[in-house]
Every structure is written in C-alpha cells, then in structure tokens.
Design a protein around this motif. Structure first.
Motif, PDB file in Angstrom:
ATOM      1  N   ARG A 215       0.832  -1.195   0.000  1.00 14.08           N
ATOM      2  CA  ARG A 215       0.000   0.000   0.000  1.00 14.08           C
ATOM      3  C   ARG A 215       0.872   1.253   0.000  1.00 14.08           C
ATOM      4  O   ARG A 215       1.928   1.289   0.623  1.00 14.08           O
ATOM      5  N   GLU A 216       0.425   2.284  -0.708  1.00 14.91           N
ATOM      6  CA  GLU A 216       1.147   3.555  -0.720  1.00 14.91           C
ATOM      7  C   GLU A 216       1.344   4.051   0.706  1.00 14.91           C
ATOM      8  O   GLU A 216       0.430   4.014   1.530  1.00 14.91           O
ATOM      9  N   GLY A 217       2.578   4.494   1.017  1.00 20.60           N
ATOM     10  CA  GLY A 217       2.906   4.977   2.348  1.00 20.60           C
ATOM     11  C   GLY A 217       3.409   3.909   3.299  1.00 20.60           C
ATOM     12  O   GLY A 217       3.886   4.218   4.397  1.00 20.60           O
ATOM     13  N   GLU A 218       3.338   2.654   2.898  1.00 22.88           N
ATOM     14  CA  GLU A 218       3.802   1.548   3.747  1.00 22.88           C
ATOM     15  C   GLU A 218       5.327   1.471   3.746  1.00 22.88           C
ATOM     16  O   GLU A 218       5.967   1.685   2.721  1.00 22.88           O
ATOM     17  N   VAL A 219       5.907   1.188   4.924  1.00 26.79           N
ATOM     18  CA  VAL A 219       7.348   0.944   5.005  1.00 26.79           C
ATOM     19  C   VAL A 219       7.604  -0.462   4.469  1.00 26.79           C
ATOM     20  O   VAL A 219       7.231  -1.452   5.087  1.00 26.79           O
ATOM     21  N   VAL A 220       8.235  -0.508   3.321  1.00 29.04           N
ATOM     22  CA  VAL A 220       8.459  -1.788   2.644  1.00 29.04           C
ATOM     23  C   VAL A 220       9.696  -2.486   3.203  1.00 29.04           C
ATOM     24  O   VAL A 220       9.693  -3.696   3.442  1.00 29.04           O
ATOM     25  N   LEU A 221      10.768  -1.737   3.369  1.00 30.35           N
ATOM     26  CA  LEU A 221      12.007  -2.260   3.943  1.00 30.35           C
ATOM     27  C   LEU A 221      12.495  -1.277   4.994  1.00 30.35           C
ATOM     28  O   LEU A 221      12.535  -0.064   4.743  1.00 30.35           O
ATOM     29  N   GLU A 222      12.874  -1.789   6.146  1.00 30.18           N
ATOM     30  CA  GLU A 222      13.345  -0.922   7.217  1.00 30.18           C
ATOM     31  C   GLU A 222      14.835  -0.636   7.080  1.00 30.18           C
ATOM     32  O   GLU A 222      15.595  -1.463   6.544  1.00 30.18           O
ATOM     33  N   ALA A 223      15.247   0.527   7.548  1.00 26.89           N
ATOM     34  CA  ALA A 223      16.676   0.843   7.601  1.00 26.89           C
ATOM     35  C   ALA A 223      17.391  -0.255   8.373  1.00 26.89           C
ATOM     36  O   ALA A 223      16.890  -0.755   9.383  1.00 26.89           O
TER      37      ALA A 223
ATOM     38  N   THR B  48      18.274  -3.081   6.765  1.00 29.13           N
ATOM     39  CA  THR B  48      18.066  -4.306   5.993  1.00 29.13           C
ATOM     40  C   THR B  48      19.194  -4.500   4.995  1.00 29.13           C
ATOM     41  O   THR B  48      19.574  -3.554   4.293  1.00 29.13           O
ATOM     42  N   ARG B  49      19.729  -5.721   4.931  1.00 25.12           N
ATOM     43  CA  ARG B  49      20.719  -6.034   3.906  1.00 25.12           C
ATOM     44  C   ARG B  49      20.002  -6.262   2.585  1.00 25.12           C
ATOM     45  O   ARG B  49      19.012  -6.988   2.514  1.00 25.12           O
ATOM     46  N   LEU B  50      20.505  -5.644   1.529  1.00 19.94           N
ATOM     47  CA  LEU B  50      19.839  -5.681   0.233  1.00 19.94           C
ATOM     48  C   LEU B  50      20.361  -6.838  -0.608  1.00 19.94           C
ATOM     49  O   LEU B  50      21.488  -6.811  -1.096  1.00 19.94           O
ATOM     50  N   GLY B  51      19.532  -7.848  -0.750  1.00 23.76           N
ATOM     51  CA  GLY B  51      19.826  -8.980  -1.619  1.00 23.76           C
ATOM     52  C   GLY B  51      18.840  -9.016  -2.767  1.00 23.76           C
ATOM     53  O   GLY B  51      18.137  -8.031  -3.044  1.00 23.76           O
ATOM     54  N   ALA B  52      18.756 -10.152  -3.417  1.00 23.21           N
ATOM     55  CA  ALA B  52      17.905 -10.272  -4.601  1.00 23.21           C
ATOM     56  C   ALA B  52      16.451  -9.950  -4.296  1.00 23.21           C
ATOM     57  O   ALA B  52      15.785  -9.215  -5.043  1.00 23.21           O
ATOM     58  N   ARG B  53      15.913 -10.472  -3.201  1.00 20.24           N
ATOM     59  CA  ARG B  53      14.499 -10.284  -2.889  1.00 20.24           C
ATOM     60  C   ARG B  53      14.187  -8.832  -2.554  1.00 20.24           C
ATOM     61  O   ARG B  53      13.134  -8.305  -2.928  1.00 20.24           O
TER      62      ARG B  53
END
Length: 407
Positions: A138-146, A148-153
């Motif tokens: 949903r717009e405005g939702e925190v998708v990934l938190e600070a 978080t390690r950034l991998g493929a997913r």
C-alpha cells in the motif's frame, strides 16, 4: 597486556557506519539500507490478471449457458484499463490490467480457448485469479526498514516500486598491505632459500569479501620505512579501512611499528590471546595530510595469526562500518571429543571441526595441534574453539564455545 574484550571494545568504539549515499540499484546489492524504503504508490497500481484467461464479471457467468462474446485481447503495457461491456469477456494475459467492470479471471484451461466466443466450464467467483490494486504493498507503507541487507528479494521490491537509486551504507573499501622483504608472490619464479610465499594478502582479500566489504590488495611492501609510509599515504585516498600484515615484531629490522607509532591514534599492544598476540590499531589521516581519519589494523604476518585476528577484530569492525546490526559470527556450545592444554592467561583460539545440530547437540574436535595451529589445520576447520584465559586444560566432554566460520 590488553584483554581481548578491551581491544575489541576499542576497535568497535573507533569505527562507525560508512557515511550513507544514494547508489544506483545495481550497485546496492549487498549494502545495508540507510533509511526506510517507503512505497510511493500501491503495488500493483491497479488490479491485474494473475493467470492467462478471460476477464469477466462473475455475476454474469452463473447461468446455464456460460458462453460469452470475446470483445478484445489485453496484454501488459497496453495503457489504461479497458471497460468491460455487460455480457462480454476480454481475453487477458497474466499481468495485464483488469478491465473496468470485470472482477474475475477464468483461467485459460477452464475454457474452450475461443477467440470470438468463449465457453466456460464453470461459473466464475468474484476475485478469482485477480491481484487487486495494493494487494502487495500500500502507498505509504514501510516496505524495507533501515538496516536491511539488500539482496535479490529486497532489490526486487525496490525495482517493482520504480526506485532506480537507494540510500545505503556503501560497502567499506579495505586496502590490504603485506609487508616483508622475504615475501614473494605465489607462482613467482624468484622463489629461493629464505623467501616465503605471500599468503596473508590473498587470504584476507577473500575474508574481506566474505565479510561484505570491497578489498583492494596492494603489491607486497618491503621492509623500508620511507616506502611503507609513502604506500600508506598513497592508499588512504581510496580506503575506508587499512589492514597491514607482517613487519610487526619488536626487533629492529621490522618497520611497521616505526611507521605507525607516530601516526594518529595508532597503538601497538600485546593482546592476551593466541595465536595473534601482537596487534596494532588506531586511526590515521591528518598526520598524512588527509581530511579524514581512517581506521588501520596491523596484524602479525603468520597466516593463522592474521586470519584469527581478522575474525576476532577486523570482521566485526567491517560489519559495523557496513551498517550491519549483527556484527559477530554465530557461535555454538559444543562438547569436546578430546582434551587439550591451553596456555595460562591467554584466550586460545583453536581451529576445529564442529558437527551436530540444535536438536542433537554439537561436538567439537580440534584440527592439528591446538598448541601450535597450522595453516593446514585452519584450512580444514569450520570453527574456532575458544578457550578462556583461566582454563589451563580442556577435558573430553567439556563444553566449549565455538565461533562458527562456515555453515
């Protein structure tokens, strides 16, 4: 003599996450997100078909004659959604926007696959094979938190939201310098009596990469004070951290102590551990005319001492600099399958094999001679058995804490 805890605390107090910056999506892999990633729109932005088939209004498929005209073909990327006329269907590809007025998709295999008219095997149910707008995010939702390690997913969700750049802690750049007149590159034709193949730089280059940082291995440096200082000065511009290996004895011919001691906050210590009791750590930069201070480690030249010291001190520092919240290797408590002796007053790190599982428990077996760990032993180990400073012996069956080096 400095304890392992004190030295590690000093290391972690002196380092912090590398300053965050915006990087292109393809450069963000392996980095740590420096700020929450917030959705700027629903995902999907509009209702889409989840299967290849026919978009219909479910209530118009409940009669005995479930044959509908096919008004159109819809594929992804064809602009705004169509409007479904009453009593009709639209042939639709998976991922295409659902026509306005349609509320279900009948899968292709549940029809006669007609192109002008389509016969349905059964009545449709509202919502079947449809991904509603915002069903993923949903717009405005925190998708990934600070943090978080950034991998493929994680990169997949960022790309799906249209983010071409991400605000991250970049991977630290680590300059590795091996010091010693006796060192030659593996494969070198000039190997002769008294020379040693350079192993530390190659091992640490791989270890740095495994820790999630970017290694820069510099050519072997000889035991020349002026040239070593020049090499340090030259490399600081590209380094977030420097590791120097070798040249750390207290005899007159080893130069690292003379070069590092006057620089910045570097101090040389005897740390109560084995192997790897001699250490240098601090920051350098302003004394060499730089505008920032760079952490620097000086490790003993023996490959086992260097790698153990890397695991205990350097790796946690690199993980902290990269923004990781978990900076230490996992550890397990394991029962010793055999006994060995440990020197008084020193924390002993023994190359070992750990086997077992959380359910059945773990067993630890030293590899080689615990009192004199070798490169061969370390190469076959998957853990370091850690024996406390006050333990003079390890008995068979005793519980030993082990630092797990690999899964």
């Amino acid at each position: 003599m400095r304890s392992v805890q004190d030295h590690l605390a000093a290391v972690l107090a002196a380092v912090g996450p590398v300053a965050p910056l915006d990087v292109a999506l393809h450069d963000a892999a392996g980095c740590i997100l420096a700020a929450d990633l917030v959705a700027n729109a629903d995902l999907p932005r509009f209702a889409v078909a989840a299967r290849d088939g026919y978009a219909v209004a479910a209530h118009q498929t409940t009669g005995s004659d479930r044959v509908l005209p096919v008004a159109h073909d819809v594929r992804p990327g064809r602009g705004a959604p169509l409007r479904l006329a009453p009593g009709q269907s639209v042939r639709i590809a998976s991922g295409a926007p659902l026509p306005v007025g349609a509320d279900a998709v009948v899968a292709l295999e549940e029809t006669d696959r007609g192109t002008a008219r389509v016969a349905l095997q059964r009545a449709a149910v509202a919502g079947q094979h449809v991904r509603p707008a915002g069903s993923d995010v949903r717009e405005g939702e925190v998708v990934l938190e600070a943090g978080t390690r950034l991998g493929a997913r994680q990169l997949a969700i960022a790309a799906s939201l249209g983010r071409g750049r991400l605000h991250v802690h970049p991977t630290p750049r680590v300059v590795i310098l091996s010091v010693g007149d006796e060192l030659v590159e593996p494969g070198s034709p000039r190997f002769e009596e008294g020379t040693v193949f350079e192993a530390d730089g190659h091992a640490l280059e791989a270890a740095v990469r495994d820790a999630g940082a970017s290694p820069v291995r510099v050519a072997i440096q000889g035991d020349d004070r002026v040239l070593l200082r020049e090499a340090l000065d030259d490399q600081l511009v590209r380094a977030d951290l420097v590791v120097v290996c070798g040249g750390l004895s207290e005899l007159t011919h080893d130069t690292v102590k003379d070069v590092l001691a006057p620089l910045g906050t570097v101090r040389l210590d005897q740390v109560a551990m084995t192997p790897g009791h001699r250490h240098g750590f601090g920051t350098v930069g302003s004394e060499l005319g730089r505008d920032r201070e760079v952490p620097i480690f000086a490790l003993q030249g023996h490959p086992v001492a260097a790698q153990v010291s890397f695991e205990v001190f350097v790796r946690p520092a690199l993980r902290a600099m990269a923004g990781h919240t978990e900076v230490f290797r996992p550890s397990v408590a394991a029962q010793a399958t055999e006994g060995w002796s440990s020197p008084p007053g020193l924390r002993q790190f023994v190359p070992a094999i750990v086997l077992g599982s959380p359910d059945e428990g773990y067993r630890v077996t030293p590899v080689g001679d615990p009192g004199s760990p070798s490169v061969s032993a370390l190469a076959h180990a998957n853990a370091l058995a850690v024996v406390g400073e006050h333990d003079l012996t390890v008995r068979s069956g005793q519980t030993v804490h082990c630092l797990v080096l690999e899964g």
